[in-house]
Design a protein around this motif. Structure first.
Motif, short mmCIF file in Angstrom:
data_model
loop_
_atom_site.label_atom_id
_atom_site.label_comp_id
_atom_site.label_asym_id
_atom_site.label_seq_id
_atom_site.Cartn_x
_atom_site.Cartn_y
_atom_site.Cartn_z
N TRP A 37 6.05 -6.21 6.98
CA TRP A 37 5.51 -5.70 8.23
C TRP A 37 6.21 -4.45 8.71
O TRP A 37 6.43 -4.24 9.89
CB TRP A 37 5.55 -6.77 9.33
CG TRP A 37 4.93 -8.06 8.95
CD1 TRP A 37 4.22 -8.35 7.81
CD2 TRP A 37 4.96 -9.27 9.70
NE1 TRP A 37 3.81 -9.64 7.79
CE2 TRP A 37 4.26 -10.24 8.95
CE3 TRP A 37 5.51 -9.63 10.91
CZ2 TRP A 37 4.09 -11.54 9.38
CZ3 TRP A 37 5.35 -10.93 11.34
CH2 TRP A 37 4.64 -11.87 10.60
N ASN A 38 6.61 -3.58 7.80
CA ASN A 38 7.14 -2.29 8.24
C ASN A 38 6.49 -1.17 7.44
O ASN A 38 5.87 -1.39 6.40
CB ASN A 38 8.67 -2.23 8.13
CG ASN A 38 9.17 -2.29 6.70
OD1 ASN A 38 8.49 -1.87 5.78
ND2 ASN A 38 10.37 -2.81 6.51
N LEU A 39 6.64 0.01 7.97
CA LEU A 39 6.05 1.21 7.37
C LEU A 39 7.14 2.25 7.21
O LEU A 39 7.90 2.51 8.14
CB LEU A 39 4.93 1.75 8.27
CG LEU A 39 4.19 2.99 7.80
CD1 LEU A 39 3.40 2.68 6.53
CD2 LEU A 39 3.24 3.48 8.89
N THR A 40 7.24 2.82 5.99
CA THR A 40 8.32 3.75 5.68
C THR A 40 7.74 5.06 5.16
O THR A 40 6.76 5.05 4.41
CB THR A 40 9.27 3.15 4.62
OG1 THR A 40 9.68 1.85 5.05
CG2 THR A 40 10.48 4.02 4.43
N ALA A 41 8.38 6.17 5.52
CA ALA A 41 8.00 7.49 5.03
C ALA A 41 9.13 8.07 4.20
O ALA A 41 10.30 8.04 4.63
CB ALA A 41 7.67 8.42 6.20
N TYR A 42 8.80 8.57 3.00
CA TYR A 42 9.78 9.16 2.10
C TYR A 42 9.39 10.60 1.79
O TYR A 42 8.20 10.93 1.71
CB TYR A 42 9.87 8.39 0.78
CG TYR A 42 10.34 6.96 0.90
CD1 TYR A 42 11.70 6.65 0.89
CD2 TYR A 42 9.42 5.93 1.00
CE1 TYR A 42 12.13 5.33 0.97
CE2 TYR A 42 9.84 4.60 1.08
CZ TYR A 42 11.20 4.32 1.07
OH TYR A 42 11.62 3.00 1.16
N ALA A 97 0.84 -1.20 0.00
CA ALA A 97 0.00 0.00 0.00
C ALA A 97 0.88 1.25 0.00
O ALA A 97 2.00 1.24 0.50
CB ALA A 97 -0.94 0.01 1.21
N MET A 98 0.31 2.33 -0.57
CA MET A 98 0.96 3.64 -0.54
C MET A 98 -0.10 4.70 -0.26
O MET A 98 -1.25 4.55 -0.67
CB MET A 98 1.66 3.95 -1.87
CG MET A 98 2.82 3.04 -2.20
SD MET A 98 3.76 3.61 -3.66
CE MET A 98 2.51 3.47 -4.95
N ALA A 99 0.32 5.76 0.42
CA ALA A 99 -0.58 6.88 0.68
C ALA A 99 0.25 8.15 0.78
O ALA A 99 1.45 8.11 1.09
CB ALA A 99 -1.37 6.66 1.97
N PHE A 105 3.86 7.53 2.18
CA PHE A 105 3.97 6.43 3.13
C PHE A 105 3.84 5.11 2.37
O PHE A 105 2.97 4.95 1.52
CB PHE A 105 2.88 6.52 4.19
CG PHE A 105 2.89 7.81 4.97
CD1 PHE A 105 3.75 7.98 6.05
CD2 PHE A 105 2.06 8.87 4.61
CE1 PHE A 105 3.77 9.18 6.75
CE2 PHE A 105 2.07 10.05 5.31
CZ PHE A 105 2.93 10.22 6.39
N VAL A 106 4.72 4.17 2.70
CA VAL A 106 4.76 2.88 2.01
C VAL A 106 4.69 1.76 3.04
O VAL A 106 5.53 1.69 3.95
CB VAL A 106 6.05 2.75 1.17
CG1 VAL A 106 6.08 1.39 0.46
CG2 VAL A 106 6.15 3.88 0.16
N ALA A 107 3.69 0.89 2.89
CA ALA A 107 3.58 -0.30 3.74
C ALA A 107 4.04 -1.51 2.94
O ALA A 107 3.64 -1.69 1.80
CB ALA A 107 2.13 -0.49 4.20
N ARG A 108 4.90 -2.31 3.54
CA ARG A 108 5.43 -3.48 2.87
C ARG A 108 4.98 -4.75 3.58
O ARG A 108 4.71 -4.75 4.78
CB ARG A 108 6.96 -3.42 2.81
CG ARG A 108 7.48 -2.31 1.89
CD ARG A 108 9.00 -2.35 1.80
NE ARG A 108 9.50 -1.44 0.77
CZ ARG A 108 9.78 -0.16 0.98
NH1 ARG A 108 9.61 0.38 2.17
NH2 ARG A 108 10.25 0.59 -0.01
N ALA A 109 4.95 -5.83 2.81
CA ALA A 109 4.52 -7.11 3.37
C ALA A 109 5.51 -7.66 4.38
O ALA A 109 5.27 -8.69 5.00
CB ALA A 109 4.30 -8.12 2.24
#
Length: 222
Positions: free
Chosen positions: A182-187, A167-169, A176-180
């Protein structure tokens, strides 16, 4: 005397045989009723799992206004802003004019996922997911590559498989990027620089949402 008894016996036998057609008809009616009841129950169950398509309202053109053949496999729904639409294929990101279907630009971008998430658009930037859990940004008007970020695979491997982007938002100037994994990253949208990254308590769900400076993330049992 014996003849009279025989006639009486025969007469009774005939009367008993005369009831058999009535009983048979009754059984047939009961069988049909049960069959119809079962069929209606099965049909109702089927419709609850497979509802009928909604009825179209209004006049729909027999032929599309325009079509576009990109020569590649389209792997996500198009996204539109203003008069520009964005298509994601397994090999490219494509910009097209939504009024006439004219191809505006095509930029190389590979992803080996038959059901990729949709690109996201903010101002003049198109952001897409790519192979190896990479995220890339292109200009909206001409498709120039702005930046590309591939995370450290050591933190994205689950059972020897690199976790894909689920997912991205976007909110303000952050994607914001959610990866399988199980982490969440902000760019940072302008530069692609990593702002922060956190581990989630469990597997992320396919959607993210932002509102008034808050980020909402779905996760199992939370």
């Amino acid at each position: 005397m014996n003849r009279a008894r025989k006639e009486i016996a025969v007469g009774k036998k005939k009367r008993r045989n005369g009831n058999k057609p009535v009983i048979g008809l009754f059984l047939v009616i009961c069988f049909l009723g049960i069959t119809i009841f079962i069929a209606r129950s099965l049909y109702s169950t089927y419709r609850s799992y497979y509802p009928s398509e909604p009825t179209s309202v209004g006049d729909f053109p027999e032929t599309p206004i325009w079509t576009i053949d990109v020569g590649e496999t389209i792997i996500s729904s198009p996204v539109v802003t203003g008069n520009i639409g964005i298509l994601r294929t397994n090999r490219s990101v494509i910009g097209f004019n939504v009024i006439n279907g004219m191809l505006l630009w095509r930029s190389e971008s590979f992803i080996d996922d038959p059901l990729s998430i949709e690109p996201v658009i903010t101002q003049n930037t198109v952001i897409v997911s790519e192979d190896e859990s990479t995220i890339a940004a292109f200009t909206l008007d001409n498709g120039d590559l702005v930046w590309r970020q591939t995370p450290d695979p050591n933190g994205l491997v689950i059972d020897n498989v690199i976790g894909s982007i689920s997912a991205m938002a976007i909110d303000a100037n952050i994607v914001f990027v959610a990866r399988a994994s199980w982490n969440l990253t902000a760019y940072d949208i302008d530069s692609g620089d990593l702002i922060w990254q956190i581990d989630l308590p469990t597997r992320t769900m396919p959607e993210l949402a932002t509102n008034n400076g808050y980020l909402y993330v779905g996760a199992e049992n939370t």
